[in-house]
Design a protein around this motif. Structure first.
Motif, PDB file in Angstrom:
ATOM      1  N   LYS A  49       0.813  -1.220   0.000  1.00 19.52           N
ATOM      2  CA  LYS A  49       0.000   0.000   0.000  1.00 19.52           C
ATOM      3  C   LYS A  49       0.848   1.272   0.000  1.00 19.52           C
ATOM      4  CE  LYS A  49      -4.029  -1.965  -0.110  1.00 19.52           C
ATOM      5  NZ  LYS A  49      -3.592  -3.341  -0.385  1.00 19.52           N
ATOM      6  N   LYS A  52       2.095   2.111  -3.428  1.00 18.64           N
ATOM      7  CA  LYS A  52       1.053   2.660  -4.307  1.00 18.64           C
ATOM      8  C   LYS A  52       0.720   4.114  -3.971  1.00 18.64           C
ATOM      9  CE  LYS A  52      -2.023  -0.836  -3.802  1.00 18.64           C
ATOM     10  NZ  LYS A  52      -3.221  -1.632  -4.118  1.00 18.64           N
ATOM     11  N   ASN A  77      -6.488  -2.270   4.565  1.00 20.24           N
ATOM     12  CA  ASN A  77      -5.063  -1.940   4.642  1.00 20.24           C
ATOM     13  C   ASN A  77      -4.782  -0.597   3.976  1.00 20.24           C
ATOM     14  OD1 ASN A  77      -4.443  -4.425   5.850  1.00 20.24           O
ATOM     15  ND2 ASN A  77      -4.338  -5.434   3.850  1.00 20.24           N
ATOM     16  N   THR A 176      -3.707 -10.432  -6.145  1.00 19.08           N
ATOM     17  CA  THR A 176      -4.317  -9.269  -6.790  1.00 19.08           C
ATOM     18  C   THR A 176      -5.677  -8.941  -6.200  1.00 19.08           C
ATOM     19  OG1 THR A 176      -5.407 -10.551  -8.510  1.00 19.08           O
ATOM     20  CG2 THR A 176      -3.213  -9.739  -9.020  1.00 19.08           C
ATOM     21  N   THR A 181      -0.826  -3.414  -8.024  1.00 13.00           N
ATOM     22  CA  THR A 181       0.514  -3.894  -7.686  1.00 13.00           C
ATOM     23  C   THR A 181       1.065  -4.765  -8.808  1.00 13.00           C
ATOM     24  OG1 THR A 181      -0.124  -3.871  -5.372  1.00 13.00           O
ATOM     25  CG2 THR A 181       1.847  -5.148  -5.932  1.00 13.00           C
ATOM     26  N   ASP A 258      -1.861 -13.069   5.924  1.00  9.84           N
ATOM     27  CA  ASP A 258      -3.169 -12.513   6.273  1.00  9.84           C
ATOM     28  C   ASP A 258      -4.268 -13.346   5.619  1.00  9.84           C
ATOM     29  OD1 ASP A 258      -2.592 -11.343   3.570  1.00  9.84           O
ATOM     30  OD2 ASP A 258      -4.573 -10.502   3.924  1.00  9.84           O
ATOM     31  N   SER A 289       2.799  -9.122   0.242  1.00  5.60           N
ATOM     32  CA  SER A 289       2.353  -7.733   0.152  1.00  5.60           C
ATOM     33  C   SER A 289       1.879  -7.163   1.485  1.00  5.60           C
ATOM     34  CB  SER A 289       1.271  -7.638  -0.924  1.00  5.60           C
ATOM     35  OG  SER A 289       0.492  -8.813  -0.965  1.00  5.60           O
TER      36      SER A 289
HETATM   37  C1  LIG Z   1      -4.369  -4.402  -1.125  1.00  4.25           C
HETATM   38  C2  LIG Z   1      -3.564  -5.658  -1.012  1.00  4.25           C
HETATM   39  C3  LIG Z   1      -3.290  -6.453  -2.144  1.00  4.25           C
HETATM   40  C4  LIG Z   1      -3.868  -6.166  -3.488  1.00  4.25           C
HETATM   41  O1  LIG Z   1      -3.175  -5.162  -4.144  1.00  4.25           O
HETATM   42  P1  LIG Z   1      -3.719  -4.581  -5.527  1.00  4.25           P
HETATM   43  O2  LIG Z   1      -2.685  -3.649  -5.938  1.00  4.25           O
HETATM   44  O3  LIG Z   1      -5.023  -3.892  -5.216  1.00  4.25           O
HETATM   45  O4  LIG Z   1      -3.946  -5.723  -6.444  1.00  4.25           O
HETATM   46  C5  LIG Z   1      -2.470  -7.551  -1.984  1.00  4.25           C
HETATM   47  N1  LIG Z   1      -1.982  -7.883  -0.776  1.00  4.25           N
HETATM   48  C6  LIG Z   1      -2.245  -7.166   0.327  1.00  4.25           C
HETATM   49  C7  LIG Z   1      -1.701  -7.624   1.617  1.00  4.25           C
HETATM   50  C8  LIG Z   1      -3.034  -6.033   0.244  1.00  4.25           C
HETATM   51  O5  LIG Z   1      -3.295  -5.328   1.365  1.00  4.25           O
END
Ligand SMILES: *Cc1c(COP(=O)(O)O)cnc(C)c1O
Length: 305
Positions: A49, A52, A77, A176, A181, A258, A289
């Protein structure tokens, strides 16, 4: 003028580490699996996050906008990352939250509020019409960021994640949601590196188009695949089997995941390997992520971490 707020002010790259996951299934196929631990970059703003948000935040600062507004659910998140980043940058933040305000706010929303985010609760029906909501607050001159950070700028920020993926990797796999991302990874990694996206939404058939919309014509030539059967029933659904899998990952590798994204991602990766999806001698990088704070929706004690 140098950027006032730089990602490196908050994120120390030495904290990003790449974890090797040994497993007999992988060894028997001569496949190596690594996890890029973006969950470790920051205790509040973990994972994708922050990447982004970099560019929208910088733009808001440059434009002397005093408030950033965005959308999200009670465990989002993206909401917590926006609240934190704005607080750190000295910008006001507004979170438009799906659903009515309840007296016992989620930990996520409590923390967002304590970081100075103003929360506006919008009923689920009205929440669907983001354009109408933005229109309603038009005279406030807020700088709007899409739900989940979906945007070309978000993807450009996420592109910087690829700095940790060297050319020896043959495959990159990520979870996704909006696909922002993944679009960033497509922009950033080398052409020989195949990208797999594990979708956590059920029946998100427009995802490929939504990702392509964030790419230039040249970038669209980078092949990528989307796999849509590891959602475990749909977004945020977490049947007992998924929780067991998360406990297993923790026992085997001390790898916390998570319930919404990364547990399904890792389940998908191992299952794909098992099915022979990846050729012999593949070297796979899985993007952790972050987003562990989303587990606060579970009862205490369900997870060992
Ligand atoms: C928001 C999130 C994603 C998804 O990301 P996008 O860019 O919206 O596809 C993946 N993993 C985690 C842990 C997130 O919080």
């Amino acid at each position: 003028m140098p950027p006032i707020i730089s990602i490196m002010n908050f994120i120390t790259p030495h904290k990003v580490f790449i974890q090797h996951l040994p497993h007999p299934t992988l060894a028997s196929r001569q496949i190596e699996l690594y996890v890029l631990r973006l969950d470790l970059i920051h205790p509040v703003v973990s994972g994708n996050k922050w990447f982004k948000l970099q560019i929208p935040l910088q733009k808001a600062i440059d434009a002397k906008t005093d408030t950033i507004a965005t959308f999200g659910g009670a465990y989002s998140n993206h909401i917590i990352a926006t609240a934190f980043a704005c607080n750190a940058a000295g910008i006001k933040s507004v979170g438009v939250i799906r659903g009515e305000r309840v007296s016992n706010l989620s930990q996520t929303l409590q923390q967002a509020e304590s970081l100075g985010m103003q929360l506006l609760f919008i009923g689920r029906e009205a929440y669907r019409n983001k354009a109408a909501i933005q229109q309603h607050y038009n005279d406030q001159h807020w700088h709007w960021v899409n739900e989940g950070g979906y945007s070309v700028e978000g993807a450009e920020g996420a592109k910087t994640i690829s700095q940790w993926i060297d050319n020896s990797f043959t495959h990159v796999v990520c979870a996704t949601g909006t696909g922002t991302t993944m679009a960033g990874l497509i922009k950033g990694v080398a052409l020989h590196q195949t990208i797999t996206g594990i979708s956590v939404l059920k029946g998100h058939h427009s995802l490929r188009n939504e990702i392509s919309a964030l790419l230039s014509n040249t970038e669209q030539q980078h092949s990528f695949e989307l796999i849509d059967h590891y959602h475990f029933g749909g977004y945020a659904k977490h049947p007992p089997g998924l929780i067991t899998w998360m406990q297993e990952l923790w026992q085997l590798y001390q790898l916390p995941t998570d319930i919404i994204y990364t547990s399904k991602l890792l389940y998908g990766v191992f299952d794909l390997v098992q099915q022979g999806h990846y050729p012999k001698n593949s070297k796979i990088m899985v993007i952790h992520s972050g987003g562990l704070q989303g587990n606060s929706s579970l009862l205490p004690g369900v997870l060992p971490f």
